[in-house]
Each structure stands twice: as structure tokens, then as C-alpha cells.
Write a protein that holds these residues in place. Structure first.
Motif, PDB file in Angstrom:
ATOM      1  N   TYR A   1       0.775  -1.274   0.019  1.00 19.52           N
ATOM      2  CA  TYR A   1      -0.118   0.092   0.039  1.00 19.52           C
ATOM      3  C   TYR A   1       0.820   1.264  -0.022  1.00 19.52           C
ATOM      4  CZ  TYR A   1      -3.605  -3.217   0.899  1.00 19.52           C
ATOM      5  OH  TYR A   1      -4.443  -4.578   1.000  1.00 19.52           O
ATOM      6  N   ARG A   2       2.046   1.372  -0.367  1.00 20.48           N
ATOM      7  CA  ARG A   2       3.247   2.372  -0.249  1.00 20.48           C
ATOM      8  C   ARG A   2       2.516   3.072  -1.507  1.00 20.48           C
ATOM      9  NH1 ARG A   2       8.577   1.802   0.479  1.00 20.48           N
ATOM     10  NH2 ARG A   2       8.531  -0.633   0.333  1.00 20.48           N
ATOM     11  N   ARG A   3       2.895   4.567  -1.040  1.00 18.00           N
ATOM     12  CA  ARG A   3       2.493   5.562  -1.782  1.00 18.00           C
ATOM     13  C   ARG A   3       3.438   6.670  -2.258  1.00 18.00           C
ATOM     14  NH1 ARG A   3      -3.638   5.550  -2.661  1.00 18.00           N
ATOM     15  NH2 ARG A   3      -3.473   7.996  -3.631  1.00 18.00           N
ATOM     16  N   PHE A   4       3.768   7.062  -3.302  1.00 13.59           N
ATOM     17  CA  PHE A   4       4.509   8.091  -3.520  1.00 13.59           C
ATOM     18  C   PHE A   4       3.621   9.425  -3.836  1.00 13.59           C
ATOM     19  CE2 PHE A   4       6.667   4.384  -4.676  1.00 13.59           C
ATOM     20  CZ  PHE A   4       7.846   4.219  -4.288  1.00 13.59           C
ATOM     21  N   ASN A   5       3.813  10.384  -2.910  1.00 12.81           N
ATOM     22  CA  ASN A   5       3.027  11.486  -3.065  1.00 12.81           C
ATOM     23  C   ASN A   5       3.985  12.389  -4.142  1.00 12.81           C
ATOM     24  OD1 ASN A   5       2.687  14.334  -2.439  1.00 12.81           O
ATOM     25  ND2 ASN A   5       1.151  13.794  -1.411  1.00 12.81           N
ATOM     26  N   PRO A   6       3.545  12.760  -5.154  1.00 10.39           N
ATOM     27  CA  PRO A   6       4.409  13.474  -6.251  1.00 10.39           C
ATOM     28  C   PRO A   6       4.567  14.876  -5.815  1.00 10.39           C
ATOM     29  CG  PRO A   6       1.946  13.395  -6.907  1.00 10.39           C
ATOM     30  CD  PRO A   6       2.085  12.518  -5.669  1.00 10.39           C
ATOM     31  N   VAL A   7       4.066  15.428  -4.744  1.00  7.93           N
ATOM     32  CA  VAL A   7       4.433  16.978  -4.657  1.00  7.93           C
ATOM     33  C   VAL A   7       5.552  16.799  -3.502  1.00  7.93           C
ATOM     34  CG1 VAL A   7       3.789  18.978  -3.447  1.00  7.93           C
ATOM     35  CG2 VAL A   7       2.071  17.818  -5.171  1.00  7.93           C
ATOM     36  N   ARG A   8       5.423  15.844  -2.668  1.00  9.24           N
ATOM     37  CA  ARG A   8       6.329  15.754  -1.445  1.00  9.24           C
ATOM     38  C   ARG A   8       7.604  15.208  -2.264  1.00  9.24           C
ATOM     39  NH1 ARG A   8       2.775  12.752   3.132  1.00  9.24           N
ATOM     40  NH2 ARG A   8       1.525  14.745   3.521  1.00  9.24           N
ATOM     41  N   GLN A   9       7.443  13.933  -3.308  1.00 13.26           N
ATOM     42  CA  GLN A   9       8.619  13.685  -3.789  1.00 13.26           C
ATOM     43  C   GLN A   9       9.363  14.819  -4.618  1.00 13.26           C
ATOM     44  OE1 GLN A   9       9.762  10.032  -4.350  1.00 13.26           O
ATOM     45  NE2 GLN A   9       8.790   9.943  -2.344  1.00 13.26           N
ATOM     46  N   ALA A  10       8.382  15.516  -5.115  1.00 13.16           N
ATOM     47  CA  ALA A  10       9.327  16.795  -5.860  1.00 13.16           C
ATOM     48  C   ALA A  10      10.155  17.544  -5.102  1.00 13.16           C
ATOM     49  CB  ALA A  10       8.143  17.456  -6.768  1.00 13.16           C
ATOM     50  N   HIS A  11       9.540  17.989  -4.107  1.00 20.58           N
ATOM     51  CA  HIS A  11      10.114  18.845  -3.058  1.00 20.58           C
ATOM     52  C   HIS A  11      11.290  18.079  -2.483  1.00 20.58           C
ATOM     53  CE1 HIS A  11       7.649  22.629  -3.043  1.00 20.58           C
ATOM     54  NE2 HIS A  11       6.746  21.843  -2.641  1.00 20.58           N
TER      55      HIS A  11
ATOM     56  N   PRO B   1      14.491  19.864  -5.315  1.00 23.01           N
ATOM     57  CA  PRO B   1      13.789  21.273  -4.352  1.00 23.01           C
ATOM     58  C   PRO B   1      13.866  22.505  -5.320  1.00 23.01           C
ATOM     59  CG  PRO B   1      16.014  20.149  -4.037  1.00 23.01           C
ATOM     60  CD  PRO B   1      15.465  19.340  -4.765  1.00 23.01           C
ATOM     61  N   ALA B   2      14.558  22.878  -6.242  1.00 21.88           N
ATOM     62  CA  ALA B   2      14.769  23.856  -6.818  1.00 21.88           C
ATOM     63  C   ALA B   2      13.836  23.858  -8.100  1.00 21.88           C
ATOM     64  CB  ALA B   2      16.267  24.326  -7.117  1.00 21.88           C
ATOM     65  N   GLY B   3      13.360  22.823  -8.607  1.00 26.23           N
ATOM     66  CA  GLY B   3      12.377  22.596  -9.511  1.00 26.23           C
ATOM     67  C   GLY B   3      13.203  22.639 -11.055  1.00 26.23           C
ATOM     68  N   ASP B   4      14.466  22.348 -10.949  1.00 24.08           N
ATOM     69  CA  ASP B   4      15.420  22.243 -11.996  1.00 24.08           C
ATOM     70  C   ASP B   4      14.818  21.380 -12.989  1.00 24.08           C
ATOM     71  OD1 ASP B   4      16.599  24.743 -11.335  1.00 24.08           O
ATOM     72  OD2 ASP B   4      18.156  23.646 -10.427  1.00 24.08           O
ATOM     73  N   TYR B   5      14.731  20.192 -12.432  1.00 17.52           N
ATOM     74  CA  TYR B   5      14.253  18.973 -13.473  1.00 17.52           C
ATOM     75  C   TYR B   5      13.015  19.341 -14.096  1.00 17.52           C
ATOM     76  CZ  TYR B   5      12.991  14.178 -14.607  1.00 17.52           C
ATOM     77  OH  TYR B   5      12.486  13.188 -15.318  1.00 17.52           O
ATOM     78  N   VAL B   6      12.057  19.821 -13.321  1.00 18.65           N
ATOM     79  CA  VAL B   6      10.847  20.459 -13.839  1.00 18.65           C
ATOM     80  C   VAL B   6      11.018  21.261 -15.222  1.00 18.65           C
ATOM     81  CG1 VAL B   6       8.650  21.320 -13.593  1.00 18.65           C
ATOM     82  CG2 VAL B   6       9.349  19.683 -12.258  1.00 18.65           C
ATOM     83  N   ARG B   7      11.594  22.178 -14.833  1.00 14.38           N
ATOM     84  CA  ARG B   7      11.893  23.270 -15.923  1.00 14.38           C
ATOM     85  C   ARG B   7      12.559  22.906 -16.882  1.00 14.38           C
ATOM     86  NH1 ARG B   7      13.345  25.873 -11.134  1.00 14.38           N
ATOM     87  NH2 ARG B   7      11.611  27.184 -10.383  1.00 14.38           N
TER      88      ARG B   7
ATOM     89  N   ASP C   1      12.104  28.856  -8.008  1.00 18.30           N
ATOM     90  CA  ASP C   1      12.429  27.983  -7.136  1.00 18.30           C
ATOM     91  C   ASP C   1      11.542  26.791  -6.868  1.00 18.30           C
ATOM     92  OD1 ASP C   1      14.368  29.753  -6.358  1.00 18.30           O
ATOM     93  OD2 ASP C   1      12.935  31.079  -5.130  1.00 18.30           O
ATOM     94  N   GLY C   2      11.309  26.224  -5.713  1.00 20.66           N
ATOM     95  CA  GLY C   2      10.457  24.929  -5.495  1.00 20.66           C
ATOM     96  C   GLY C   2       9.180  25.118  -5.486  1.00 20.66           C
ATOM     97  N   SER C   3       8.590  26.411  -5.802  1.00 23.39           N
ATOM     98  CA  SER C   3       7.112  26.804  -5.810  1.00 23.39           C
ATOM     99  C   SER C   3       6.663  26.165  -6.972  1.00 23.39           C
ATOM    100  CB  SER C   3       6.846  28.444  -5.790  1.00 23.39           C
ATOM    101  OG  SER C   3       7.545  28.906  -6.576  1.00 23.39           O
ATOM    102  N   ILE C   4       7.368  25.754  -7.969  1.00 25.93           N
ATOM    103  CA  ILE C   4       6.729  25.198  -9.164  1.00 25.93           C
ATOM    104  C   ILE C   4       6.171  24.066  -8.971  1.00 25.93           C
ATOM    105  CG2 ILE C   4       8.886  23.886  -9.641  1.00 25.93           C
ATOM    106  CD1 ILE C   4       8.877  24.649 -12.518  1.00 25.93           C
TER     107      ILE C   4
END
Length: 425
Positions: free
Chosen positions: A373-383, A387-393, A404-407
């Protein structure tokens, strides 16, 4: 033995290639063969391209040792037996594999070899440790990783075999032409071949001491990227593990995970389609729009979309992103893990039955995870891992202006951004 055929499959290399080494040591003439099987073609344009590049590189390596790579098209069993008749071969050497397809091919090949009075020998080489070499008391395979890792890391490993100096090919064989290089679907996919794989390995080993600290850092992109070369056998898994050093180290542990899934697939050949854990609850919903949004990287969850866009662009995805995207499909959207297996199998250069299916079942809670039943919360995982959001950008230019990480925060979704709001089940 006068003449032996080496049937290459997922072992496209000359270094630490037990089947090739044995043939060269025990036969006067050696016929390296690869059969392009139409039953396997077209499933992944990315892997088709990688395969042709790997075959071209293998041919050059064999030619440099006085041999060549004989190419045939059709059923591998029929073409191997036919070539044995043409060359007067007395034996066939092939690396053992674990998938249902490979096992059936092996059974048919053995039957035909027996019928034509040919010897058939199977060799290791696709994993660090053979799938059946490490087993628990009273069972045919380990169902939980940690005890497998203990047995795997402390057990005896085979020695690496020397690279043949010469491959004495019989004269008069039509070698066959390489197929035209397929276009592939991912514009930034890695190039195949043993030469590229060994070059990557040498470079990677220089920074392996940092692996434990940064391998989960999405933006750092500091994993080895060796998985496609391991999948096609362009590099030897055993050689990689030995070069990495510490058997209990974090990188070698990842190689053990690969072996773990291979021994599961060997014991449970339905791994791609049937829940491994018989008590697993499978109440998946059907939502074609949600599935398409996930596939296309437009779920409105940035770290998920970044991973899915990387998959399309490179035919590869960071391992942490694989966990996040798979967890989102199955645990957040409630969609069937089999759809994820199929999509990854189409795009991934490293897609294979054992690891792709085994990892998807692990995330979905139907496989070998002791915490289904393990879950990966995507927002927590992203932070945590971007943390700086560079992968997402890097992969979602629509969001490059968000600081920054507000992304990663859902509240930033608004109509002024060219980016969809988050979808949900």
C-alpha cells in the motif's frame, strides 16, 4: 569441435561473453549469428534503432578479430539450424534468458538440435548471478529482495572470461546486410553498442563514490544510464558489478535488483500480465482521457509530466521519476499497471520483461513490495528530490518562469499559465 555457431540474443558484446569465449576456445571455426526476428520487430522503434546500432558495433568488433557477424531474417530456430547445415557446424552456443519467449525459443532450439544431432550449450552472461543459482531453502526463487540481496552479495560469482583474440570464421558464408537504421521515436535517445557502453562505464566509474549521495537527485542526472546497455548485453552485468567494487554498496545493490527481477520472471513468466501477489486487490478503473494525459505529460502535476516528457524525448527516465510516474498512474489515478507496462515498454531503451514488469508490479502493490500500500506523493517527492524545480523546468518550458521550488505547488495553477490544472481520479 570443428565448427560452432554462437547465437547472439541479448548479449551483444565480445568482452566477458561466455558463449563466444567457449566457442572460440573449443572449436576450430566459429560462426557468430544474429537472427532478426520479425516477431519482435516494431514493438519499440527506440529499441529497434538501438539494436541496429549495437549490431553494427558488434560486427566491427568481430571483424577486428578476423570474424564477422552473420545476419539472418526469420525464425531464430529455423535460421540457426539452416546455417548449421550450411557450415557443417556440430554445436550451438547461446546465452540463457528468462522471458517466456526466450524459454520457448530455447525449448524449440534444443528439440531441433537433438533432431539434427547438434550439441546445444547454454551459458550465463545476462545477469551477474544466474537466475536459478541463488534460491531459498524450500523454494525455487526469492520473493523478497532483502534476503535475496544477502545471499546474492555473499555468494560465489563466476569469473569474467577473456575476450577472444581471434574469431576464426569459415570461408564462403554470406554474411548478410544490416537493416537500414530505423528512425526511432525519441530524438535524444542514446546510441547503442558495446563501444558506447564501455565508454560510458569508464566515465561513470570515476564518480561512483558520489552515487549514494546524488542518485535520487532528479536535476543532477547523476545515475549511470547504463541500463540500455545492460538490457542488450552491450556491457557485461558481472563486469560492471566487479568494476563497481563494494558488493554491499548502493550502486551494486541496484544491479542486484535487476538480477532479483530476472529470477522472479524466470519463476513467474506471466509477470507482464498477471499479478504476482495472489492476494493483490485489483480494482482498477478505466479512464482513457486520464491515461492519455499521463502518457503525454499533461497531467498538471509538474514532476509527473517532466518524467513522462523525458521518457518521450530520451527513451529513458530517471529512476526516481519512474517511481513517481508509476505511483501516480496506479495509486493516484487508480489505472491498471498493465497500461504502464505497455507504455514504458514501447518507449524505454532498457525495456524488458523482467525489470519493466517487475518494477511496475512493485509500485502497483501487486508484486514483490513488502509494503503493497506504499504511495509516492508526487508533490512531496518533487520537493525532496527536485527542491529547486530544475528538473521540471528542463522538461516543461511552460513553467520556466515560476521561481524555485514553488513550481511544484498545485495552487500555482491558473488560467494565465499555458499548462493544465491537475487531474485526479
Amino acid at each position: 569441435m570443428r565448427t560452432a555457431i554462437v547465437l547472439f540474443t541479448r548479449d551483444l558484446r565480445v568482452h566477458d561473453q561466455p558463449a563466444l569465449a567457449a566457442a572460440c576456445a573449443n572449436a576450430e571455426r566459429v560462426v557468430p549469428l544474429f537472427v532478426l526476428d520479425p516477431a519482435l520487430a516494431g514493438r519499440s522503434p527506440n529499441r529497434d534503432r538501438f539494436l541496429v546500432q549495437s549490431l553494427a558495433d558488434l560486427r566491427e568488433s568481430l571483424r577486428g578479430r578476423g570474424g564477422d557477424l552473420i545476419l539472418r531474417h526469420g525464425d531464430p530456430v529455423a535460421e540457426t539450424i539452416r546455417l548449421a547445415g550450411e557450415t557443417g557446424a556440430e554445436g550451438i552456443a547461446v546465452s540463457a534468458d528468462v522471458s517466456r519467449y526466450a524459454r520457448r525459443r530455447e525449448i524449440r532450439l534444443r528439440a531441433e538440435a537433438d533432431r539434427h544431432r547438434l550439441s546445444l550449450r547454454l551459458f550465463p552472461g545476462l545477469t551477474v548471478v544466474d537466475p536459478g543459482a541463488v534460491t531459498p531453502a524450500g523454494g525455487d526463487h526469492y520473493k523478497v529482495f532483502t534476503p535475496y540481496f544477502r545471499a546474492w552479495s555473499t555468494g560465489e560469482w563466476r569469473a569474467e572470461v577473456a575476450t577472444p583474440r581471434s574469431v576464426p570464421l569459415p570461408s564462403g558464408i554470406a554474411v548478410g546486410r544490416l537493416p537500414a537504421l530505423p528512425a526511432g521515436e525519441s530524438p535524444h535517445a542514446a546510441a547503442g553498442g558495446e563501444t558506447a557502453g564501455r565508454r560510458l562505464l569508464r566515465g561513470w566509474l570515476g564518480g561512483i563514490d558520489r552515487y549514494d549521495d546524488i542518485h535520487d537527485d532528479l536535476a543532477a542526472d547523476a545515475t549511470s544510464r547504463l541500463s540500455p546497455y545492460l538490457r542488450f548485453g552491450c556491457v557485461s552485468p558481472l563486469a560492471v558489478a566487479r568494476a563497481a567494487g563494494d558488493r554491499a554498496g548502493p550502486f551494486v545493490r541496484q544491479l542486484c535488483w535487476r538480477d532479483f527481477h530476472h529470477q522472479v520472471a524466470y519463476a513467474f513468466p506471466d509477470l507482464s500480465t498477471v499479478a504476482y501477489r495472489p492476494t493483490a486487490t485489483e480494482e482498477w478503473r478505466y479512464d482513457a482521457d486520464a491515461l492519455a494525459a499521463w502518457q503525454e505529460g499533461r497531467t498538471g502535476v509538474p514532476v509527473v509530466d517532466a518524467g513522462m516528457r523525458q521518457l518521450r524525448a530520451e527513451g529513458w527516465m530517471h529512476n526516481r521519476a519512474r517511481l513517481i510516474t508509476a505511483g501516480f498512474l496506479t495509486k493516484q489515478l487508480g489505472l491498471d499497471w498493465r497500461r504502464g507496462v505497455e507504455w514504458f515498454h514501447r518507449w524505454l531503451l532498457d525495456g524488458d520483461v523482467a525489470n519493466n514488469s517487475g518494477n511496475w508490479q512493485w509500485v502497483a502493490g501487486t508484486g514483490n513490495d513488502t509494503k503493497p500500500y506504499r504511495r509516492f506523493n508526487p508533490v512531496r517527492q518533487a520537493h525532496r528530490f527536485d527542491p529547486a524545480g530544475d528538473y521540471v523546468r528542463r522538461w516543461i518550458p511552460e513553467l520556466e518562469s515560476i521561481p524555485d521550488g514553488s513550481i511544484h505547488e498545485p495552487w500555482l495553477r491558473n488560467e494565465t499559465l499555458p499548462y493544465p490544472p491537475p487531474i485526479s481520479a
